[in-house]
Scaffold this motif. Sequence first.
Motif: not given
Length: 231
Positions: A14-25, A47-58
């Motif tokens: 709930a508290d993830i803010h606009d513009g946050a950097t998010l790491l996704v395993g 406006n998230l920056t997302v770091v992940s190995n791949n983007i996954g399915a739609v």
Amino acid sequence: MIQKRFENSAKAVADIHDGATLLVGGFGGSGLPSHLIAALVEQGAKNLTVVSNNIGAVSDGVAALISNNQVKKIICSFPVGPHADDLIARLQNGTIELEISPQGTLAERIRAGGAGVPAFYTPTAAHTELGEGKETRVFNGRLHVLENAIIGDYAFIKGYRADRWGNLVYNKTQRNFNPVMATAARITIAEVDEIVEVGELDPENIATQSVFVHRLVKLEAKREEGVLANG
């Protein structure tokens, strides 16, 4: 003793803010924290920056965030495939930025962030387009590229079992990027299949220690419950 309280995935994000950097395993669908991603789609941070190995399915993974217009930049090692049409369209119209990082380099950039190492040299990507514009240095007669560490505001990770303090055990290949991402974020949120009492996990099997896990969500067939600790 840290006061802990029960949460579900919606409250955990709930508290993830606009513009946050998010790491996704995750590696493909293996070890993907899909319930947390779905909760963030509903939450709507942009406006998230997302770091992940791949983007996954739609309909799953980081691609769901992209399709929901929540991502401004994606850092990954594998953006291609039939699921990438939406990403390609957004790249072409300039609404999203893509940074490709070789898989081993991506893992090391995250590990370095968790270890407090600001940058490191690697021969990977030297003499290629991925190395263009980056600082270089020669070691033992071989060109190396300087790569910056990655640190996230939040990390979404997927575990198999956890104790109530947040020590985590992974299920075989579901481990992948999850342990290093857990160390490299200000707040790490883990979804797990089972929560046990402290002392029930074999210490030799714990891959992520509780000090790195701040929020814990247990997944069940009909409901979710969890523990929020350390933030």
